[in-house]
Design a protein around this motif. Sequence first.
Motif, PDB file in Angstrom:
ATOM      1  N   THR A 138      -0.874   0.657 -10.178  1.00 23.83           N
ATOM      2  CA  THR A 138      -1.653   1.857 -10.494  1.00 23.83           C
ATOM      3  C   THR A 138      -0.712   3.063 -10.535  1.00 23.83           C
ATOM      4  O   THR A 138      -0.075   3.385  -9.528  1.00 23.83           O
ATOM      5  CB  THR A 138      -2.753   2.087  -9.457  1.00 23.83           C
ATOM      6  OG1 THR A 138      -3.609   0.936  -9.416  1.00 23.83           O
ATOM      7  CG2 THR A 138      -3.579   3.314  -9.803  1.00 23.83           C
ATOM      8  N   THR A 143       0.825  -1.217   0.000  1.00 23.26           N
ATOM      9  CA  THR A 143       0.000   0.000   0.000  1.00 23.26           C
ATOM     10  C   THR A 143       0.855   1.261   0.000  1.00 23.26           C
ATOM     11  O   THR A 143       0.321   2.369  -0.093  1.00 23.26           O
ATOM     12  CB  THR A 143      -0.906   0.006   1.245  1.00 23.26           C
ATOM     13  OG1 THR A 143      -0.087  -0.077   2.428  1.00 23.26           O
ATOM     14  CG2 THR A 143      -1.893  -1.149   1.205  1.00 23.26           C
ATOM     15  N   THR A 144       2.162   1.110   0.113  1.00 21.32           N
ATOM     16  CA  THR A 144       3.085   2.247   0.128  1.00 21.32           C
ATOM     17  C   THR A 144       3.389   2.693  -1.298  1.00 21.32           C
ATOM     18  O   THR A 144       3.678   1.857  -2.170  1.00 21.32           O
ATOM     19  CB  THR A 144       4.392   1.875   0.842  1.00 21.32           C
ATOM     20  OG1 THR A 144       4.095   1.405   2.160  1.00 21.32           O
ATOM     21  CG2 THR A 144       5.318   3.084   0.921  1.00 21.32           C
ATOM     22  N   GLU A 145       3.339   3.995  -1.525  1.00 19.54           N
ATOM     23  CA  GLU A 145       3.671   4.527  -2.852  1.00 19.54           C
ATOM     24  C   GLU A 145       5.174   4.415  -3.081  1.00 19.54           C
ATOM     25  O   GLU A 145       5.980   4.774  -2.216  1.00 19.54           O
ATOM     26  CB  GLU A 145       3.219   5.981  -2.973  1.00 19.54           C
ATOM     27  CG  GLU A 145       3.393   6.544  -4.376  1.00 19.54           C
ATOM     28  CD  GLU A 145       2.904   7.977  -4.491  1.00 19.54           C
ATOM     29  OE1 GLU A 145       1.891   8.207  -5.172  1.00 19.54           O
ATOM     30  OE2 GLU A 145       3.562   8.857  -3.892  1.00 19.54           O
ATOM     31  N   ARG A 159       5.519   6.673 -10.535  1.00 23.79           N
ATOM     32  CA  ARG A 159       5.191   6.743  -9.112  1.00 23.79           C
ATOM     33  C   ARG A 159       3.776   6.187  -8.928  1.00 23.79           C
ATOM     34  O   ARG A 159       2.832   6.644  -9.590  1.00 23.79           O
ATOM     35  CB  ARG A 159       5.259   8.190  -8.624  1.00 23.79           C
ATOM     36  CG  ARG A 159       5.208   8.319  -7.088  1.00 23.79           C
ATOM     37  CD  ARG A 159       5.138   9.776  -6.682  1.00 23.79           C
ATOM     38  NE  ARG A 159       6.280  10.535  -7.153  1.00 23.79           N
ATOM     39  CZ  ARG A 159       7.445  10.625  -6.510  1.00 23.79           C
ATOM     40  NH1 ARG A 159       7.604   9.980  -5.359  1.00 23.79           N
ATOM     41  NH2 ARG A 159       8.427  11.351  -7.000  1.00 23.79           N
ATOM     42  N   GLY A 160       3.633   5.184  -8.060  1.00 23.98           N
ATOM     43  CA  GLY A 160       2.318   4.589  -7.875  1.00 23.98           C
ATOM     44  C   GLY A 160       2.332   3.481  -6.839  1.00 23.98           C
ATOM     45  O   GLY A 160       3.285   3.325  -6.061  1.00 23.98           O
ATOM     46  N   THR A 161       1.266   2.670  -6.817  1.00 23.96           N
ATOM     47  CA  THR A 161       1.107   1.606  -5.823  1.00 23.96           C
ATOM     48  C   THR A 161       0.576   0.336  -6.475  1.00 23.96           C
ATOM     49  O   THR A 161      -0.052   0.376  -7.534  1.00 23.96           O
ATOM     50  CB  THR A 161       0.124   2.018  -4.708  1.00 23.96           C
ATOM     51  OG1 THR A 161      -1.131   2.371  -5.310  1.00 23.96           O
ATOM     52  CG2 THR A 161       0.658   3.200  -3.918  1.00 23.96           C
ATOM     53  N   ASN A 162       0.835  -0.773  -5.825  1.00 25.05           N
ATOM     54  CA  ASN A 162       0.274  -2.064  -6.233  1.00 25.05           C
ATOM     55  C   ASN A 162      -0.400  -2.670  -5.005  1.00 25.05           C
ATOM     56  O   ASN A 162       0.180  -3.470  -4.276  1.00 25.05           O
ATOM     57  CB  ASN A 162       1.378  -2.982  -6.761  1.00 25.05           C
ATOM     58  CG  ASN A 162       0.834  -4.285  -7.322  1.00 25.05           C
ATOM     59  OD1 ASN A 162      -0.342  -4.617  -7.138  1.00 25.05           O
ATOM     60  ND2 ASN A 162       1.688  -5.038  -7.993  1.00 25.05           N
ATOM     61  N   THR A 163      -1.624  -2.254  -4.752  1.00 24.10           N
ATOM     62  CA  THR A 163      -2.331  -2.676  -3.532  1.00 24.10           C
ATOM     63  C   THR A 163      -2.938  -4.068  -3.644  1.00 24.10           C
ATOM     64  O   THR A 163      -3.182  -4.721  -2.631  1.00 24.10           O
ATOM     65  CB  THR A 163      -3.451  -1.674  -3.203  1.00 24.10           C
ATOM     66  OG1 THR A 163      -4.335  -1.571  -4.322  1.00 24.10           O
ATOM     67  CG2 THR A 163      -2.863  -0.301  -2.895  1.00 24.10           C
ATOM     68  N   ASN A 217       0.264   6.829 -10.555  1.00 24.36           N
ATOM     69  CA  ASN A 217      -0.217   8.149 -10.142  1.00 24.36           C
ATOM     70  C   ASN A 217       0.510   9.276 -10.872  1.00 24.36           C
ATOM     71  O   ASN A 217      -0.042  10.355 -11.055  1.00 24.36           O
ATOM     72  CB  ASN A 217      -0.040   8.328  -8.631  1.00 24.36           C
ATOM     73  CG  ASN A 217      -0.824   7.305  -7.829  1.00 24.36           C
ATOM     74  OD1 ASN A 217      -1.914   6.897  -8.235  1.00 24.36           O
ATOM     75  ND2 ASN A 217      -0.274   6.868  -6.705  1.00 24.36           N
ATOM     76  N   GLU A 218       1.751   9.016 -11.277  1.00 27.70           N
ATOM     77  CA  GLU A 218       2.561  10.063 -11.916  1.00 27.70           C
ATOM     78  C   GLU A 218       3.641   9.416 -12.771  1.00 27.70           C
ATOM     79  O   GLU A 218       4.233   8.396 -12.391  1.00 27.70           O
ATOM     80  CB  GLU A 218       3.209  10.960 -10.854  1.00 27.70           C
ATOM     81  CG  GLU A 218       4.100  12.064 -11.425  1.00 27.70           C
ATOM     82  CD  GLU A 218       4.900  12.778 -10.359  1.00 27.70           C
ATOM     83  OE1 GLU A 218       5.686  13.684 -10.692  1.00 27.70           O
ATOM     84  OE2 GLU A 218       4.757  12.411  -9.161  1.00 27.70           O
TER      85      GLU A 218
END
Length: 667
Positions: free
Chosen positions: A325, A257-259, A315-319, A327-328
């Motif tokens: 996903t 859950t950490t970016e 920059r993103g997350t893999n939850t 984000n930037e």
Amino acid sequence: MADPVVAELNERFGTANTELSPDVIYELQSIMRLHELDVQDMFFKWESYCIKMDMDQPKMSMSTVRKFKQDLQDTLERANRAQALEQVKTEKRPGGTPRPGARNNSDVFGMLDGLTTPAARRAAKLGSARKTPMGTPIGSRLKNEPVSSPMKLEAQLDAMGVIAPSSFKDRPNAGEVIEILNENLPAPEPPIAPFGESRIKLTAASDLKKLGYKPLAMKLSEASEILDDRIDDFTSLVLEHYKLDESVFGSAAMQSTTEIVAVGRVASDTSEGKLNAASLVLETSRKLGGGFRVPLNVSKLKGYQFFPGQIVALRGTNTTGREFTVNEVIRMPLMGNAASTLETMAAHRERLRGGQDAMDTDDENPMPLNVIFASGPYTADDNLDFEPLHTLINEAADTYADAVILTGPFIDAEHPLIASGDFDLPEEAVYDPDAATLSTVFKYLISPALNRLVSANPHVTILLVPSVRDVIDRHVSWPQDAFPRKELGLHKSIKILGNPMTLSLNETLVGISSQDALWELKHEELIGGTVEDTNGLSRVARYLIEQRHYFPLFPPTDRTKLPKTGRQVIDGQAALGAMLDISYLKLGEMVNVRPDVLIVPSALPPFAKVIESVLVINPGYLSQRKRAGTYARMTLYPPKLSEADAAPGEMLAHRIFERARVEVTRI
């Protein structure tokens, strides 16, 4: 059961989440019936239409499809009118004498790679061509051009329903300047006589010896390491440029859950079809991600632009552990601008006087450099007369060009006559038929023109850059070694370079690659949402600069999707393609800094643009399959220097893009 044609239309023309409306599908099917096209060919024409209209591929609507249909109809009508006009001209022209046994008296293609002619063909006469003098422009400083084969392909082309190329002498708009960059800079008058010494100091920035590797010996382990190292190199660049902590970087494939910031290579989850938002995956390095591939979710991005092989920092997350996903998209850092010391710039400025101060426009300002760029093919599909090349050389001689930089192909493997071996050498050619090779063809069809330019202007700098389509070069893969000059009959001052090559003309750092990366990038890129650069030509050129590579696409475009050549029309064979040797792709990287001038010949429309302080020039091809092409001329004015510009030893940016006038001209 779903109609497979409709499914293919939706795949090619639809978007990731929306299918085409029934009205649009009906119109597209109507176009296919009217023009006898399959879905793939119609998609190629749609891409060409988007490039011509200078727009990204929009969502297919009734309005756009009707405009597209009208454009196809207009193009067909123009082609029919041109064909009718050509038939009228042909009827008025007296018929030529047929050549009996033409296909049995020539064995040029059988001599590839220096092999001698088989005994069964030793009776072949390569030099039995009729003497057909080339036309020389009025007032040209080059006279008595050699003749070459007048053999034509009209019969084969007509039988296949292809419009035969028109005469080079009848080409429309010869000499027309179609684009000018920095029009505010004046176009200087050529000198009245050649300079007394060379005004160019040539320095190689690339290591030419490294290009002499053994081709066709690629190992999978080496290729894998090269691809992996490139990801790690860009990871280090992002870390240093943005001053990030190493803990920020992570694996896009790991659930968390950490970016994080993930660096990897853009790829597709399938080997077929064009890259789309649903097939996007990020390929990680073994160091940071174990080499795993993870699907990308780009729905949160306002705009994005990707292509296969692109190294990106996301920059993103893999939850969920199933997709990353984004984000930037973090912009990749650029290399620095090329620069020189004040003393070096002053020395190069003084060299522009060429040993003849009297020829300067005034006491302070020497005449600007005159550099011509052109790319092969250098002759039309129906002959080996090389009329465009002779005309270009005449222009270079008449204007006393300081440098002429020519990229291949010179003897094109995809030329129908070369592929078939159905041609003759000039009557005056002297050679041993049993020992002749395709180097002999270069010696008698191309070398005389280049050597006459040296005779007219002894201090001209002539540079030749090969192509993977050059049949005289045994080094068939890219990056590519220079072809050997032995048996080519070239003047000793003419230099043969590698492909790609980075070199300095005085202070100007020039990067050159004959590989058409721009066309492949344009047809493989994925655009979504709103992007900063809406101009397709400048956007694909920017990819080269941002990725620091002359061919950043991986894998290259399928050979069957590349622009059709004359050889494909005649025998249906696929184009040669990129011929990448992955183990040596590092040799295709740009050297240390951004080049001042980037020469990238392409099948895309020719242009000259300033992108990230780099002057990018696509001179186009000097000869098209059915018509004459274009070339580019750069007039480079000397820098205005003063002691106040820099302290001793301090570096000054070259700023070539401000003092270079570039003209893209029809031959």
